[in-house]
Enzyme design. Sequence first.
Site, PDB file in Angstrom:
ATOM      1  N   ASP A   1       0.852  -1.188   0.000  1.00 55.89           N
ATOM      2  CA  ASP A   1       0.000   0.000   0.000  1.00 55.89           C
ATOM      3  C   ASP A   1       0.893   1.246   0.000  1.00 55.89           C
ATOM      4  OD1 ASP A   1      -2.797   1.122   0.333  1.00 55.89           O
ATOM      5  OD2 ASP A   1      -1.677   2.156   1.911  1.00 55.89           O
TER       6      ASP A   1
ATOM      7  N   TYR B   1       3.380   9.564   0.779  1.00 52.83           N
ATOM      8  CA  TYR B   1       4.279   8.932   1.749  1.00 52.83           C
ATOM      9  C   TYR B   1       5.749   9.271   1.456  1.00 52.83           C
ATOM     10  CZ  TYR B   1      -0.004   6.305   2.726  1.00 52.83           C
ATOM     11  OH  TYR B   1      -1.304   5.951   3.008  1.00 52.83           O
TER      12      TYR B   1
ATOM     13  N   LYS C   1      -1.991   6.135  -4.504  1.00 49.64           N
ATOM     14  CA  LYS C   1      -3.101   7.079  -4.282  1.00 49.64           C
ATOM     15  C   LYS C   1      -2.801   8.445  -4.868  1.00 49.64           C
ATOM     16  CE  LYS C   1      -3.676   4.705   0.125  1.00 49.64           C
ATOM     17  NZ  LYS C   1      -2.286   4.388   0.530  1.00 49.64           N
TER      18      LYS C   1
ATOM     19  N   HIS D   1      -7.042   9.676  -2.784  1.00 50.35           N
ATOM     20  CA  HIS D   1      -6.590   9.535  -1.385  1.00 50.35           C
ATOM     21  C   HIS D   1      -7.604  10.129  -0.394  1.00 50.35           C
ATOM     22  CE1 HIS D   1      -2.585   9.123   1.015  1.00 50.35           C
ATOM     23  NE2 HIS D   1      -3.612   8.884   1.793  1.00 50.35           N
TER      24      HIS D   1
ATOM     25  N   ASN E   1     -11.201   7.354   2.194  1.00 54.65           N
ATOM     26  CA  ASN E   1     -11.743   8.372   3.104  1.00 54.65           C
ATOM     27  C   ASN E   1     -13.031   8.992   2.578  1.00 54.65           C
ATOM     28  OD1 ASN E   1      -9.514   8.274   5.101  1.00 54.65           O
ATOM     29  ND2 ASN E   1      -8.281   8.970   3.382  1.00 54.65           N
TER      30      ASN E   1
ATOM     31  N   PHE F   1      -4.327  -0.878  13.900  1.00 54.29           N
ATOM     32  CA  PHE F   1      -3.995  -0.924  15.329  1.00 54.29           C
ATOM     33  C   PHE F   1      -4.419   0.359  16.047  1.00 54.29           C
ATOM     34  CE2 PHE F   1      -0.499  -3.767  13.530  1.00 54.29           C
ATOM     35  CZ  PHE F   1      -1.259  -4.911  13.692  1.00 54.29           C
ATOM     36  N   GLY F   2      -5.285   1.133  15.407  1.00 55.96           N
ATOM     37  CA  GLY F   2      -5.875   2.306  16.042  1.00 55.96           C
ATOM     38  C   GLY F   2      -4.834   3.312  16.499  1.00 55.96           C
ATOM     39  N   PRO F   3      -4.811   3.639  17.820  1.00 50.27           N
ATOM     40  CA  PRO F   3      -3.963   4.733  18.300  1.00 50.27           C
ATOM     41  C   PRO F   3      -2.467   4.561  18.010  1.00 50.27           C
ATOM     42  CG  PRO F   3      -5.480   3.999  20.023  1.00 50.27           C
ATOM     43  CD  PRO F   3      -5.626   3.038  18.889  1.00 50.27           C
TER      44      PRO F   3
ATOM     45  N   GLU G   1       2.832   7.884  17.743  1.00 49.62           N
ATOM     46  CA  GLU G   1       4.168   8.279  17.263  1.00 49.62           C
ATOM     47  C   GLU G   1       4.136   9.618  16.530  1.00 49.62           C
ATOM     48  OE1 GLU G   1       4.937   4.545  15.272  1.00 49.62           O
ATOM     49  OE2 GLU G   1       4.472   5.362  13.300  1.00 49.62           O
TER      50      GLU G   1
ATOM     51  N   ASN H   1       8.329  -1.680  10.994  1.00 54.32           N
ATOM     52  CA  ASN H   1       9.717  -1.736  10.514  1.00 54.32           C
ATOM     53  C   ASN H   1      10.461  -2.913  11.128  1.00 54.32           C
ATOM     54  OD1 ASN H   1       9.460   0.649   9.063  1.00 54.32           O
ATOM     55  ND2 ASN H   1       9.990   1.910  10.827  1.00 54.32           N
TER      56      ASN H   1
ATOM     57  N   PRO I   1      11.203  -6.728  11.678  1.00 56.97           N
ATOM     58  CA  PRO I   1      10.980  -7.980  10.934  1.00 56.97           C
ATOM     59  C   PRO I   1      10.145  -9.008  11.713  1.00 56.97           C
ATOM     60  CG  PRO I   1      13.287  -7.338  10.828  1.00 56.97           C
ATOM     61  CD  PRO I   1      12.623  -6.376  11.766  1.00 56.97           C
TER      62      PRO I   1
ATOM     63  N   GLN J   1       4.911 -11.677  12.264  1.00 59.65           N
ATOM     64  CA  GLN J   1       3.775 -11.954  13.155  1.00 59.65           C
ATOM     65  C   GLN J   1       2.458 -11.471  12.532  1.00 59.65           C
ATOM     66  OE1 GLN J   1       2.297  -9.488  16.840  1.00 59.65           O
ATOM     67  NE2 GLN J   1       4.324 -10.275  17.284  1.00 59.65           N
TER      68      GLN J   1
HETATM   69  P1  NAD Z   1      -0.886   0.545  11.771  1.00 63.21           P
HETATM   70  O1  NAD Z   1      -2.230   0.428  12.371  1.00 63.21           O
HETATM   71  O2  NAD Z   1      -0.437  -0.455  10.795  1.00 63.21           O
HETATM   72  O3  NAD Z   1       0.097   0.617  13.023  1.00 63.21           O
HETATM   73  C1  NAD Z   1       1.440   0.873  12.931  1.00 63.21           C
HETATM   74  C2  NAD Z   1       1.994   0.964  14.357  1.00 63.21           C
HETATM   75  O4  NAD Z   1       1.795  -0.278  15.031  1.00 63.21           O
HETATM   76  C3  NAD Z   1       3.480   1.233  14.360  1.00 63.21           C
HETATM   77  O5  NAD Z   1       3.741   2.043  15.476  1.00 63.21           O
HETATM   78  C4  NAD Z   1       4.078  -0.150  14.543  1.00 63.21           C
HETATM   79  O6  NAD Z   1       5.317  -0.114  15.170  1.00 63.21           O
HETATM   80  C5  NAD Z   1       3.043  -0.832  15.427  1.00 63.21           C
HETATM   81  N1  NAD Z   1       2.984  -2.292  15.194  1.00 63.21           N
HETATM   82  C6  NAD Z   1       2.858  -2.923  14.000  1.00 63.21           C
HETATM   83  N2  NAD Z   1       2.773  -4.246  14.182  1.00 63.21           N
HETATM   84  C7  NAD Z   1       2.842  -4.480  15.514  1.00 63.21           C
HETATM   85  C8  NAD Z   1       2.799  -5.648  16.304  1.00 63.21           C
HETATM   86  N3  NAD Z   1       2.656  -6.860  15.773  1.00 63.21           N
HETATM   87  N4  NAD Z   1       2.893  -5.502  17.651  1.00 63.21           N
HETATM   88  C9  NAD Z   1       3.020  -4.279  18.223  1.00 63.21           C
HETATM   89  N5  NAD Z   1       3.072  -3.128  17.509  1.00 63.21           N
HETATM   90  C10 NAD Z   1       2.980  -3.231  16.157  1.00 63.21           C
HETATM   91  O7  NAD Z   1      -0.735   2.032  11.204  1.00 63.21           O
HETATM   92  P2  NAD Z   1      -0.727   2.869   9.898  1.00 63.21           P
HETATM   93  O8  NAD Z   1       0.653   2.904   9.352  1.00 63.21           O
HETATM   94  O9  NAD Z   1      -1.426   4.138  10.223  1.00 63.21           O
HETATM   95  O10 NAD Z   1      -1.681   2.090   8.875  1.00 63.21           O
HETATM   96  C11 NAD Z   1      -1.208   1.092   8.024  1.00 63.21           C
HETATM   97  C12 NAD Z   1      -1.127   1.559   6.589  1.00 63.21           C
HETATM   98  O11 NAD Z   1      -2.386   2.054   6.149  1.00 63.21           O
HETATM   99  C13 NAD Z   1      -0.187   2.753   6.344  1.00 63.21           C
HETATM  100  O12 NAD Z   1       1.159   2.378   6.392  1.00 63.21           O
HETATM  101  C14 NAD Z   1      -0.677   3.216   5.009  1.00 63.21           C
HETATM  102  O13 NAD Z   1      -0.166   2.388   3.990  1.00 63.21           O
HETATM  103  C15 NAD Z   1      -2.195   3.035   5.143  1.00 63.21           C
HETATM  104  N6  NAD Z   1      -2.917   4.275   5.532  1.00 63.21           N
HETATM  105  C16 NAD Z   1      -3.750   4.857   4.637  1.00 63.21           C
HETATM  106  C17 NAD Z   1      -4.405   6.031   4.956  1.00 63.21           C
HETATM  107  C18 NAD Z   1      -5.332   6.701   3.967  1.00 63.21           C
HETATM  108  O14 NAD Z   1      -5.715   7.851   4.191  1.00 63.21           O
HETATM  109  N7  NAD Z   1      -5.731   6.051   2.930  1.00 63.21           N
HETATM  110  C19 NAD Z   1      -4.228   6.618   6.216  1.00 63.21           C
HETATM  111  C20 NAD Z   1      -3.396   5.982   7.134  1.00 63.21           C
HETATM  112  C21 NAD Z   1      -2.752   4.800   6.788  1.00 63.21           C
END
Ligand code: NAD
Length: 316
Positions: A46, A51, A80, A113, A164, A214-216, A221, A270, A272, A277
């Site tokens: 994605d 980005y 996007k 987007h 969105n 994963f919400g918040p 960050e 980031n 691995p 997982q």
């Molecule tokens: P996410 O929900 O994927 O969460 C990322 C966070 O969770 C990071 O802090 C990461 O370190 C942590 N994390 C990931 N895996 C984990 C695990 N197994 N255990 C504990 N912590 C873990 O967040 P995101 O990046 O906001 O969303 C994912 C993707 O969605 C983005 O990278 C992007 O490609 C897309 N996105 C799209 C839009 C849009 O407007 N269309 C907006 C936001 C994100």
Amino acid sequence: MATQSLILQPGGYKMPLLGFGTWKVDKNSTADVVYKAIEAGYRLLDCACDYGNEVQVGQGIKRAIESGLVTREELFITSKLWNTYHHKEHVPQAFARTLSDLGLEYLDLYLIHFPISLKYVPMEERYPPEWGNMEQDPVPVHETWAAMEELVLGGKVRNIGVSNFSAILLMDVLSYARVKPAVLHIEVHPYLNNADLIKFAQSQGLQVTGYSNFGPASYVELGSPSAQAAVPLFKEERIVKIAANHNKTTAQVILRWLVQNKVAVIPKSNDPARVAQNADIFDFVLSEEEMATINGMNIPFRLNDPGVYANIPIYA
Ligand code: NAD
């Protein structure tokens, strides 16, 4: 890794239920992170102009293809259209830049987007243009959509969709689309389950991708006070209990809940070990009661709201 797919309409293409998100992946490590995600079994990436790392994503893809890990046809690449390119003459220009940055011949999916049109910024002035203090420059969605359709007709993108968008905007697009939107891409996690919007989109033949699963976590960050004040989903006691039932992590339970609701997921990490997982979610099934428990956690709590950070209240 036994991943699964959703079928996209109108073309009948397959979109993996699991993908890898590239927002906030640091440019310096992006090529490597992308290569390793493909090595770990991810087939959907994605991406977005916004980005700022599409060149590096492309380098990771190229390395994966050249080393024989995958073929281009086995990958599903999404990007996007950014908010500054909604005028019909700017859509092909923005698309061409993304395609060339990624080093690809075609995209699997191209999304609008946001339903927000900002004043055009020439690429030589700033790329990606980001939000800045930019002025709005309203363009009707039908103008942008018609230009997106031309990309499909030109053979450079297989599917188009929207991100969105609310149900009412989706109804608007569906009323005139010659090429129907294949995907709706929206924020979905247990604190914002978007159940009505997902149900509506699916009833209209669209597949849904949920982001920020994963919400918040992703917004902590970024320094968001509301994200920092929330109970992290990884520690939410109902999810912790369900995870223990299955000997899985809370992250895996959240992703499983989404894919079991036929919503594609695109977690980002980031690390691995977490990347691996997050992909390991296809060997267990949540019970109806467990699904209902997570469905019942909706607050609703939206984290990605341009009304808050860009003063453009699209969800008002
Ligand atoms: P996410 O929900 O994927 O969460 C990322 C966070 O969770 C990071 O802090 C990461 O370190 C942590 N994390 C990931 N895996 C984990 C695990 N197994 N255990 C504990 N912590 C873990 O967040 P995101 O990046 O906001 O969303 C994912 C993707 O969605 C983005 O990278 C992007 O490609 C897309 N996105 C799209 C839009 C849009 O407007 N269309 C907006 C936001 C994100």
